[in-house]
Design a protein around this motif. Sequence first.
Motif, short mmCIF file in Angstrom:
data_model
loop_
_atom_site.label_atom_id
_atom_site.label_comp_id
_atom_site.label_asym_id
_atom_site.label_seq_id
_atom_site.Cartn_x
_atom_site.Cartn_y
_atom_site.Cartn_z
N ASP A 74 0.76 -1.34 -0.05
CA ASP A 74 -0.17 -0.06 0.03
C ASP A 74 0.92 1.18 -0.08
O ASP A 74 1.79 1.46 0.73
N ILE A 75 0.22 2.23 -0.75
CA ILE A 75 0.87 3.65 -0.59
C ILE A 75 0.00 4.72 -0.08
O ILE A 75 0.39 6.13 0.14
N LEU A 76 -1.14 4.24 0.20
CA LEU A 76 -2.17 5.36 0.27
C LEU A 76 -1.81 6.12 1.78
O LEU A 76 -1.92 7.18 2.08
N PHE A 77 -1.56 5.11 2.79
CA PHE A 77 -1.30 5.68 4.25
C PHE A 77 -0.03 6.65 4.19
O PHE A 77 -0.06 7.58 4.75
N PHE A 78 1.05 6.24 3.37
CA PHE A 78 2.13 7.26 3.21
C PHE A 78 1.52 8.59 2.58
O PHE A 78 2.16 9.61 2.84
N TYR A 79 0.98 8.49 1.66
CA TYR A 79 0.60 9.71 0.76
C TYR A 79 -0.44 10.65 1.93
O TYR A 79 -0.09 11.86 1.91
N GLY A 80 -1.32 10.07 2.68
CA GLY A 80 -2.06 10.63 3.58
C GLY A 80 -1.17 11.20 4.53
O GLY A 80 -1.39 12.61 4.87
N LEU A 81 -0.14 10.70 5.12
CA LEU A 81 0.98 11.06 6.05
C LEU A 81 1.66 12.18 5.54
O LEU A 81 1.87 13.09 6.32
N MET A 82 1.94 11.99 4.24
CA MET A 82 2.67 12.90 3.60
C MET A 82 1.98 14.35 3.37
O MET A 82 2.57 15.34 3.35
N GLY A 83 0.83 14.23 3.46
CA GLY A 83 0.09 15.42 3.09
C GLY A 83 0.14 16.35 4.43
O GLY A 83 0.13 17.54 4.23
#
Length: 402
Positions: free
Chosen positions: A114-123
């Motif tokens: 998964d990459i969605l968790f990282f994208y949310g965190l990166m936000g």
Amino acid sequence: MNFQRVRLIDSLRGLSLFGILLANLLIFQYGIWGKEEISFFSLSNIDVGAYKFIKIAVEGSFMPIFTFLFGYSIIKLVESLKSKGVRVKWHLVRRFLMLMVIGILHSTYLWEGDILFFYGLMGFFLLLFINRKKKTLIIWGSILFLLTSAMGYGVYEETKEEAEKASSYIVQTNDVYKNGTYLEIKDHRENESPLLLENEIFLLFAMILAPFMTAPLFLFGMAAAKGKIFTKPHVEQRWYKVGAILLPVGLALKSVSVVNEENAWSAILLTVGAQLLSLGYIAAFSILFVSFSNSIVFRGFESVGKLSLTNYIMQTVICTTIFYGYGLGLFGELGMLNSIILGLVIFALQCVCSTLYLKMFRRGPLEHILRIGTNFSWNGSVKKKRTFFKKSEKVNLESGTI
């Protein structure tokens, strides 16, 4: 002001999902660790060639496109929210939290890539930059690009103990993923690790640095949105042609890195080459978009891009069903050339299904859920600020007049 979707951006998002699918098929078929130790799978010469093609032309160069577009979309969302007079940061915070929740569910119940968790965190990191000028974003992106690329210098030498543990883990993963039940695969994914304690500490350190390592493309995407790039493709063609020069440069750097993978400069060449190649792909695709934007192929890319979140999760559902033991159990069996063909077939089906779906609905199911969380409303619409009236101007509810 009416903020319309940028067709080229949706199409680029579809392109990135196509490349991400091809790259992720390495993980779906061989595992996150197994894909780097491909000798375990006794590939034919043709499959070895296909593997190197994916490593050079695809892996690591389509996720940055998605990263660039994520930054671009944040600024477009900010502009839209500001025009409606709502609290921008609260909407963004809810959106990033929703992405993290979906990412946790995705990685827990479906797949470890998964990459969605990282994208949310990166936000949350990117909140620091949403009000910065275009020039500032470019400067920060360039500085971080140079610094993070330089950090790749050197060669990590694996100890004998680490090699043995990684080898044992790959063999175990092959058996569990190919023959295991859903619960057995889930248990293996959550509780088994090929890392020694020292490596786990190193991995934690790498995770802390990850926002800085990936920040350049996020920031460049935000700068592009502030500069209104991609909104007038026909006018911007000459800039696309300049950017397309990065395509052969990126391919050359990545090729040298893959061939000389034990060289101290390999990681730097790979990092720089991957990101330059991603920008080259964006430019080259944009050139083609100018001439063929209304073709069935580009309409397909656009449709997939509009439903990017739903299509990303669907790729996981389809591929885990094909490769894991609770589905067809083809883990490690299909081969790289067939894997590429499978990726083409899956993406073509997504283009067709997305196009048909959008004729009936405005947005995908997961996109709608994300909007509900972002806008904090059941219909997914932005709640505009309430207008308060003086007593002399109160509303006559029966007549509907003021």
